[in-house]
Design a protein around this motif. Structure first.
Motif, PDB file in Angstrom:
ATOM      1  N   LYS A   1       7.315  -4.990  19.425  1.00  0.00           N
ATOM      2  CA  LYS A   1       7.503  -6.202  19.845  1.00  0.00           C
ATOM      3  C   LYS A   1       8.032  -7.130  18.393  1.00  0.00           C
ATOM      4  N   LEU A   2       7.282  -6.816  17.260  1.00  0.00           N
ATOM      5  CA  LEU A   2       7.378  -7.589  16.061  1.00  0.00           C
ATOM      6  C   LEU A   2       8.558  -7.237  15.317  1.00  0.00           C
ATOM      7  N   ASP A   3       9.096  -6.003  15.458  1.00  0.00           N
ATOM      8  CA  ASP A   3      10.173  -5.457  14.589  1.00  0.00           C
ATOM      9  C   ASP A   3      11.496  -5.854  15.384  1.00  0.00           C
ATOM     10  N   ALA A   4      11.725  -7.198  14.981  1.00  0.00           N
ATOM     11  CA  ALA A   4      13.081  -7.780  15.643  1.00  0.00           C
ATOM     12  C   ALA A   4      14.545  -7.105  15.173  1.00  0.00           C
ATOM     13  N   ASN A   5      14.445  -6.599  13.960  1.00  0.00           N
ATOM     14  CA  ASN A   5      15.615  -5.913  13.393  1.00  0.00           C
ATOM     15  C   ASN A   5      15.670  -4.507  13.563  1.00  0.00           C
ATOM     16  N   LYS A   6      14.711  -4.063  14.349  1.00  0.00           N
ATOM     17  CA  LYS A   6      14.447  -2.562  14.655  1.00  0.00           C
ATOM     18  C   LYS A   6      14.550  -1.622  13.492  1.00  0.00           C
ATOM     19  N   ASP A   7      14.205  -2.039  12.426  1.00  0.00           N
ATOM     20  CA  ASP A   7      14.115  -1.086  11.307  1.00  0.00           C
ATOM     21  C   ASP A   7      13.028  -0.172  10.963  1.00  0.00           C
ATOM     22  N   GLY A   8      11.907  -0.275  12.102  1.00  0.00           N
ATOM     23  CA  GLY A   8      10.777   0.390  11.782  1.00  0.00           C
ATOM     24  C   GLY A   8       9.677  -0.112  11.056  1.00  0.00           C
ATOM     25  N   GLN A   9       9.978  -1.243  10.364  1.00  0.00           N
ATOM     26  CA  GLN A   9       9.025  -1.965   9.427  1.00  0.00           C
ATOM     27  C   GLN A   9       8.946  -3.430   9.895  1.00  0.00           C
ATOM     28  N   VAL A  10       7.847  -3.965   9.375  1.00  0.00           N
ATOM     29  CA  VAL A  10       7.457  -5.349   9.880  1.00  0.00           C
ATOM     30  C   VAL A  10       7.648  -6.192   8.411  1.00  0.00           C
TER      31      VAL A  10
ATOM     32  N   LYS B   1       0.883  -1.259   0.137  1.00  0.00           N
ATOM     33  CA  LYS B   1       0.074   0.102   0.007  1.00  0.00           C
ATOM     34  C   LYS B   1       0.711   1.151   0.177  1.00  0.00           C
ATOM     35  N   GLU B   2       2.125   1.396   0.661  1.00  0.00           N
ATOM     36  CA  GLU B   2       2.670   2.538   0.927  1.00  0.00           C
ATOM     37  C   GLU B   2       3.980   2.351   1.141  1.00  0.00           C
ATOM     38  N   GLY B   3       5.150   3.042   0.796  1.00  0.00           N
ATOM     39  CA  GLY B   3       6.536   2.901   0.969  1.00  0.00           C
ATOM     40  C   GLY B   3       7.161   1.549   0.394  1.00  0.00           C
ATOM     41  N   ASP B   4       7.778   0.865   1.060  1.00  0.00           N
ATOM     42  CA  ASP B   4       8.701  -0.423   0.783  1.00  0.00           C
ATOM     43  C   ASP B   4       7.360  -1.248   0.564  1.00  0.00           C
ATOM     44  N   LYS B   5       7.460  -1.888  -0.700  1.00  0.00           N
ATOM     45  CA  LYS B   5       6.425  -2.954  -0.931  1.00  0.00           C
ATOM     46  C   LYS B   5       6.593  -4.466  -0.380  1.00  0.00           C
ATOM     47  N   LYS B   6       7.801  -4.394   0.430  1.00  0.00           N
ATOM     48  CA  LYS B   6       8.079  -5.747   0.827  1.00  0.00           C
ATOM     49  C   LYS B   6       7.986  -5.828   2.313  1.00  0.00           C
ATOM     50  N   THR B   7       7.582  -4.657   2.984  1.00  0.00           N
ATOM     51  CA  THR B   7       7.605  -4.475   4.668  1.00  0.00           C
ATOM     52  C   THR B   7       6.323  -3.897   4.866  1.00  0.00           C
ATOM     53  N   LEU B   8       5.724  -3.932   6.021  1.00  0.00           N
ATOM     54  CA  LEU B   8       4.514  -3.572   6.723  1.00  0.00           C
ATOM     55  C   LEU B   8       5.088  -2.452   7.367  1.00  0.00           C
ATOM     56  N   SER B   9       4.365  -1.132   7.122  1.00  0.00           N
ATOM     57  CA  SER B   9       4.583  -0.039   7.974  1.00  0.00           C
ATOM     58  C   SER B   9       3.730   0.121   9.027  1.00  0.00           C
ATOM     59  N   ASN B  10       3.798   0.810   9.985  1.00  0.00           N
ATOM     60  CA  ASN B  10       2.972   0.934  11.148  1.00  0.00           C
ATOM     61  C   ASN B  10       1.532   1.126  10.612  1.00  0.00           C
ATOM     62  N   GLY B  11       1.227   1.919   9.719  1.00  0.00           N
ATOM     63  CA  GLY B  11      -0.347   2.193   9.253  1.00  0.00           C
ATOM     64  C   GLY B  11      -0.667   0.650   8.519  1.00  0.00           C
ATOM     65  N   GLU B  12       0.216   0.097   7.809  1.00  0.00           N
ATOM     66  CA  GLU B  12      -0.147  -1.189   7.067  1.00  0.00           C
ATOM     67  C   GLU B  12      -0.473  -2.213   8.170  1.00  0.00           C
ATOM     68  N   LEU B  13       0.423  -2.113   9.249  1.00  0.00           N
ATOM     69  CA  LEU B  13       0.253  -3.235  10.108  1.00  0.00           C
ATOM     70  C   LEU B  13      -1.272  -3.017  10.880  1.00  0.00           C
ATOM     71  N   MET B  14      -1.542  -1.881  11.044  1.00  0.00           N
ATOM     72  CA  MET B  14      -2.530  -1.387  11.813  1.00  0.00           C
ATOM     73  C   MET B  14      -3.921  -2.005  11.050  1.00  0.00           C
ATOM     74  N   ASP B  15      -4.001  -1.716   9.676  1.00  0.00           N
ATOM     75  CA  ASP B  15      -4.829  -2.163   8.885  1.00  0.00           C
ATOM     76  C   ASP B  15      -4.964  -3.476   8.779  1.00  0.00           C
ATOM     77  N   LEU B  16      -4.138  -4.278   8.599  1.00  0.00           N
ATOM     78  CA  LEU B  16      -3.973  -5.586   8.431  1.00  0.00           C
ATOM     79  C   LEU B  16      -4.544  -6.156   9.780  1.00  0.00           C
ATOM     80  N   ILE B  17      -4.405  -5.774  10.975  1.00  0.00           N
ATOM     81  CA  ILE B  17      -4.515  -6.135  12.138  1.00  0.00           C
ATOM     82  C   ILE B  17      -6.343  -6.041  12.304  1.00  0.00           C
ATOM     83  N   LYS B  18      -6.647  -4.735  11.790  1.00  0.00           N
ATOM     84  CA  LYS B  18      -8.081  -4.596  12.001  1.00  0.00           C
ATOM     85  C   LYS B  18      -8.800  -5.306  11.228  1.00  0.00           C
TER      86      LYS B  18
END
Ligand SMILES: [Ca+2]
Length: 92
Positions: free
Chosen positions: A60-69, A21-38
């Motif tokens: 908790k999910l962002d194991a490599n701490k890059d701000g993306q899932v 949906k936005e940004g990097d197409k291979k990772t979930l941003s904060n907003g994308e994660l929120m939409d997916l959970i919802k």
């Protein structure tokens, strides 16, 4: 395709449906994660009520701490929820 293979394919497709949906197409941003959970995990996971709750899940999910899932980090969530669902059935 078997039932399990179909489920695996769904896990994969759902990730890319939101990650694209936005940004990097291979990772979930904060907003994308929120939409997916919802939209996809409403019965398994309490829907985060505010940005702070989303940030907590993200952290908790962002194991490599890059701000993306990424896909691997997302699989940890799916695995954990599947285990919780199994525990709910009284099995090990
Ligand atoms: Ca990450």
């Amino acid at each position: 395709m078997s039932q399990l293979e179909g489920a695996m394919s769904t896990v994969l497709n759902v990730f890319y449906k939101y990650s694209g949906k936005e940004g990097d197409k291979k990772t979930l941003s904060n907003g994308e994660l929120m939409d997916l959970i919802k939209n996809e995990l409403g019965n398994f996971l309490q829907i985060p009520k505010d940005q702070g709750a989303v940030d907590g899940i993200m952290k908790k999910l962002d194991a490599n701490k890059d701000g993306q899932v990424d896909f691997k980090e997302y699989l940890v969530l799916i695995g954990a929820l599947t285990m919780l669902s199994n525990a709910g059935k009284g099995q090990k």
